[in-house]
Design a protein around this motif. Structure first.
Motif, PDB file in Angstrom:
ATOM      1  N   MET A 134      31.760  57.527  10.705  1.00  0.00           N
ATOM      2  CA  MET A 134      31.247  56.729   9.593  1.00  0.00           C
ATOM      3  C   MET A 134      31.252  57.519   8.291  1.00  0.00           C
ATOM      4  SD  MET A 134      30.795  53.767  10.744  1.00  0.00           S
ATOM      5  CE  MET A 134      30.044  53.096   9.260  1.00  0.00           C
ATOM      6  N   LEU A 135      30.995  58.834   8.381  1.00  0.00           N
ATOM      7  CA  LEU A 135      31.092  59.675   7.181  1.00  0.00           C
ATOM      8  C   LEU A 135      32.527  59.681   6.671  1.00  0.00           C
ATOM      9  CD1 LEU A 135      29.837  61.648   5.181  1.00  0.00           C
ATOM     10  CD2 LEU A 135      30.294  63.493   6.830  1.00  0.00           C
ATOM     11  N   GLY A 136      33.492  59.780   7.586  1.00  0.00           N
ATOM     12  CA  GLY A 136      34.895  59.716   7.189  1.00  0.00           C
ATOM     13  C   GLY A 136      35.221  58.400   6.510  1.00  0.00           C
ATOM     14  N   TYR A 137      34.652  57.305   7.046  1.00  0.00           N
ATOM     15  CA  TYR A 137      34.883  55.998   6.428  1.00  0.00           C
ATOM     16  C   TYR A 137      34.325  55.935   5.011  1.00  0.00           C
ATOM     17  CZ  TYR A 137      33.691  51.341   4.950  1.00  0.00           C
ATOM     18  OH  TYR A 137      33.508  50.223   4.170  1.00  0.00           O
ATOM     19  N   VAL A 138      33.106  56.429   4.821  1.00  0.00           N
ATOM     20  CA  VAL A 138      32.498  56.423   3.482  1.00  0.00           C
ATOM     21  C   VAL A 138      33.351  57.243   2.511  1.00  0.00           C
ATOM     22  CG1 VAL A 138      30.496  57.159   2.121  1.00  0.00           C
ATOM     23  CG2 VAL A 138      30.158  56.025   4.334  1.00  0.00           C
ATOM     24  N   MET A 139      33.784  58.412   2.955  1.00  0.00           N
ATOM     25  CA  MET A 139      34.637  59.257   2.124  1.00  0.00           C
ATOM     26  C   MET A 139      35.927  58.531   1.763  1.00  0.00           C
ATOM     27  SD  MET A 139      34.043  62.775   4.276  1.00  0.00           S
ATOM     28  CE  MET A 139      35.398  63.648   3.510  1.00  0.00           C
ATOM     29  N   TYR A 140      36.482  57.813   2.726  1.00  0.00           N
ATOM     30  CA  TYR A 140      37.720  57.056   2.508  1.00  0.00           C
ATOM     31  C   TYR A 140      37.539  55.980   1.440  1.00  0.00           C
ATOM     32  CZ  TYR A 140      40.529  52.878   3.474  1.00  0.00           C
ATOM     33  OH  TYR A 140      41.282  51.736   3.358  1.00  0.00           O
ATOM     34  N   ASP A 141      36.519  55.146   1.598  1.00  0.00           N
ATOM     35  CA  ASP A 141      36.345  54.021   0.675  1.00  0.00           C
ATOM     36  C   ASP A 141      36.016  54.496  -0.740  1.00  0.00           C
ATOM     37  OD1 ASP A 141      37.022  51.475   1.350  1.00  0.00           O
ATOM     38  OD2 ASP A 141      35.054  50.878   2.092  1.00  0.00           O
ATOM     39  N   VAL A 142      35.152  55.500  -0.843  1.00  0.00           N
ATOM     40  CA  VAL A 142      34.791  56.016  -2.166  1.00  0.00           C
ATOM     41  C   VAL A 142      35.987  56.705  -2.812  1.00  0.00           C
ATOM     42  CG1 VAL A 142      33.319  57.680  -3.377  1.00  0.00           C
ATOM     43  CG2 VAL A 142      32.347  56.226  -1.602  1.00  0.00           C
ATOM     44  N   THR A 143      36.738  57.473  -2.010  1.00  0.00           N
ATOM     45  CA  THR A 143      37.944  58.130  -2.531  1.00  0.00           C
ATOM     46  C   THR A 143      38.960  57.100  -2.992  1.00  0.00           C
ATOM     47  OG1 THR A 143      37.645  60.051  -1.086  1.00  0.00           O
ATOM     48  CG2 THR A 143      39.861  59.682  -1.965  1.00  0.00           C
ATOM     49  N   HIS A 144      39.141  56.060  -2.200  1.00  0.00           N
ATOM     50  CA  HIS A 144      40.103  55.014  -2.549  1.00  0.00           C
ATOM     51  C   HIS A 144      39.763  54.384  -3.896  1.00  0.00           C
ATOM     52  CE1 HIS A 144      42.367  51.107  -1.241  1.00  0.00           C
ATOM     53  NE2 HIS A 144      43.104  51.855  -2.035  1.00  0.00           N
TER      54      HIS A 144
ATOM     55  N   VAL B 253      43.714  68.990  -7.429  1.00  0.00           N
ATOM     56  CA  VAL B 253      43.755  68.326  -6.126  1.00  0.00           C
ATOM     57  C   VAL B 253      43.578  66.816  -6.244  1.00  0.00           C
ATOM     58  CG1 VAL B 253      42.637  68.124  -3.875  1.00  0.00           C
ATOM     59  CG2 VAL B 253      43.085  70.390  -4.842  1.00  0.00           C
ATOM     60  N   PRO B 254      42.521  66.332  -6.898  1.00  0.00           N
ATOM     61  CA  PRO B 254      42.406  64.867  -7.025  1.00  0.00           C
ATOM     62  C   PRO B 254      43.509  64.246  -7.857  1.00  0.00           C
ATOM     63  CG  PRO B 254      40.664  65.976  -8.257  1.00  0.00           C
ATOM     64  CD  PRO B 254      41.330  67.014  -7.433  1.00  0.00           C
ATOM     65  N   ARG B 255      44.042  64.989  -8.836  1.00  0.00           N
ATOM     66  CA  ARG B 255      45.166  64.444  -9.614  1.00  0.00           C
ATOM     67  C   ARG B 255      46.377  64.208  -8.726  1.00  0.00           C
ATOM     68  NH1 ARG B 255      44.046  67.957 -14.217  1.00  0.00           N
ATOM     69  NH2 ARG B 255      45.586  69.404 -13.358  1.00  0.00           N
ATOM     70  N   LYS B 256      46.665  65.171  -7.848  1.00  0.00           N
ATOM     71  CA  LYS B 256      47.805  65.026  -6.941  1.00  0.00           C
ATOM     72  C   LYS B 256      47.576  63.893  -5.954  1.00  0.00           C
ATOM     73  CE  LYS B 256      49.686  69.720  -7.066  1.00  0.00           C
ATOM     74  NZ  LYS B 256      49.985  70.942  -6.267  1.00  0.00           N
ATOM     75  N   LEU B 257      46.326  63.756  -5.482  1.00  0.00           N
ATOM     76  CA  LEU B 257      46.015  62.690  -4.536  1.00  0.00           C
ATOM     77  C   LEU B 257      46.139  61.317  -5.197  1.00  0.00           C
ATOM     78  CD1 LEU B 257      45.223  62.508  -1.569  1.00  0.00           C
ATOM     79  CD2 LEU B 257      42.825  62.454  -2.274  1.00  0.00           C
ATOM     80  N   LYS B 258      45.712  61.229  -6.436  1.00  0.00           N
ATOM     81  CA  LYS B 258      45.849  59.974  -7.182  1.00  0.00           C
ATOM     82  C   LYS B 258      47.327  59.626  -7.367  1.00  0.00           C
ATOM     83  CE  LYS B 258      44.678  57.744 -11.583  1.00  0.00           C
ATOM     84  NZ  LYS B 258      43.777  56.656 -11.159  1.00  0.00           N
ATOM     85  N   LYS B 259      48.129  60.601  -7.761  1.00  0.00           N
ATOM     86  CA  LYS B 259      49.557  60.366  -7.939  1.00  0.00           C
ATOM     87  C   LYS B 259      50.197  59.940  -6.616  1.00  0.00           C
ATOM     88  CE  LYS B 259      53.858  62.598  -9.446  1.00  0.00           C
ATOM     89  NZ  LYS B 259      54.463  63.858  -9.948  1.00  0.00           N
ATOM     90  N   TYR B 260      49.779  60.577  -5.524  1.00  0.00           N
ATOM     91  CA  TYR B 260      50.297  60.264  -4.197  1.00  0.00           C
ATOM     92  C   TYR B 260      50.031  58.800  -3.840  1.00  0.00           C
ATOM     93  CZ  TYR B 260      51.220  61.093   0.793  1.00  0.00           C
ATOM     94  OH  TYR B 260      51.733  61.066   2.060  1.00  0.00           O
ATOM     95  N   HIS B 261      48.817  58.353  -4.118  1.00  0.00           N
ATOM     96  CA  HIS B 261      48.458  56.976  -3.771  1.00  0.00           C
ATOM     97  C   HIS B 261      49.099  55.970  -4.719  1.00  0.00           C
ATOM     98  CE1 HIS B 261      46.335  53.824  -1.776  1.00  0.00           C
ATOM     99  NE2 HIS B 261      45.678  53.474  -2.868  1.00  0.00           N
TER     100      HIS B 261
END
Length: 237
Positions: A171-181, A193-201
């Motif tokens: 459930m912690l992984g799920y929360v991290m997923y939805d908030v990150t998304h 790191v978040p810039r690269k992840l944003k570009k990736y998505h």
């Protein structure tokens, strides 16, 4: 857009329209409309309300469940180190589940009326309107229903004391997923790191939509060979 003699009217509720697109639905749904104002889903105000969720509702509701589950395992005799390891495993299991659902369920190809309709509600709406901030996270009522089989499945393979910690990790992984998304769509990251992840998505949405299924990381894309190329042609519209 006109498809198979049917015109989707973006000024009317969409959910019961998109099924009529038939085989043309996949092409239509992967032509994104970049607007912060989301479409109307249903004519009913009640059902329309249920489709919208603010991002902060997710940690508000589910983090207490995470802490309850973790402390339940501690009260049942597990050490802090054991619980920490189980939580970490639970988070890892979630990342695999996140990848699997996104690749094989959210991106399933449909062409029947009800197949298109269900797919649009599940994930197609997000690809059609990727900046709709009220439909980026999963509605809590639906999540609550899905937690039941998740808990029962864990009980089959784990001990009574380890089940809560693994569940809490998942459930912690799920929360991290939805908030990150949500952040990847609406945040403005200032570090690498978040810039690269944003570009990736964003590449997944606007360049090559059949690769890059990881949200919180590219781990499983690397493992299963769905890592997008560094450069991909712009998707034709």
């Amino acid at each position: 857009m006109v498809a198979q003699g049917f015109t989707v009217d973006l000024n009317k509720p969409l959910v019961f329209q998109v099924g009529h697109l038939g085989e043309s639905y996949q092409e239509w749904v992967h032509q994104p409309i970049v607007s912060r104002e989301g479409p109307r889903f249903f004519a009913s105000d009640f059902w329309e309300f249920l489709t919208k969720t603010e991002w902060w509702v997710i940690p508000l509701i589910w983090l207490p469940v995470v802490f309850w589950a973790i402390f339940k395992s501690i009260r049942m005799g597990l050490t802090f180190l054991e619980v920490s390891l189980l939580v970490a495993i639970g988070v890892l299991v979630w990342t695999l589940l996140e990848y699997t659902l996104h690749r094989f369920l959210f991106h399933i190809e449909t062409k029947s009326y009800w197949g298109n309709t269900i797919h649009y509600l599940l994930h197609g709406c997000h690809h059609k309107h990727p900046m709709d901030g009220l439909r980026l996270v999963f509605p809590p009522a639906a999540t609550a229903i899905l937690t039941v089989p998740f808990w029962q499945l864990l009980r089959l393979f784990t001990t009574p004391s380890s089940t809560p910690a693994l569940f809490g990790g998942g459930m912690l992984g799920y929360v991290m997923y939805d908030v990150t998304h949500y952040y990847l769509h609406h945040g403005r990251p200032s570090t690498e790191v978040p810039r690269k992840l944003k570009k990736y998505h964003m590449n997944h949405h606007f360049r090559i939509q059949d690769k890059g299924f990881g949200i919180t990381s590219s781990l499983w894309d690397r493992v299963f060979g769905t890592l997008p190329p560094s450069k991909a042609p712009q998707k034709k519209t």
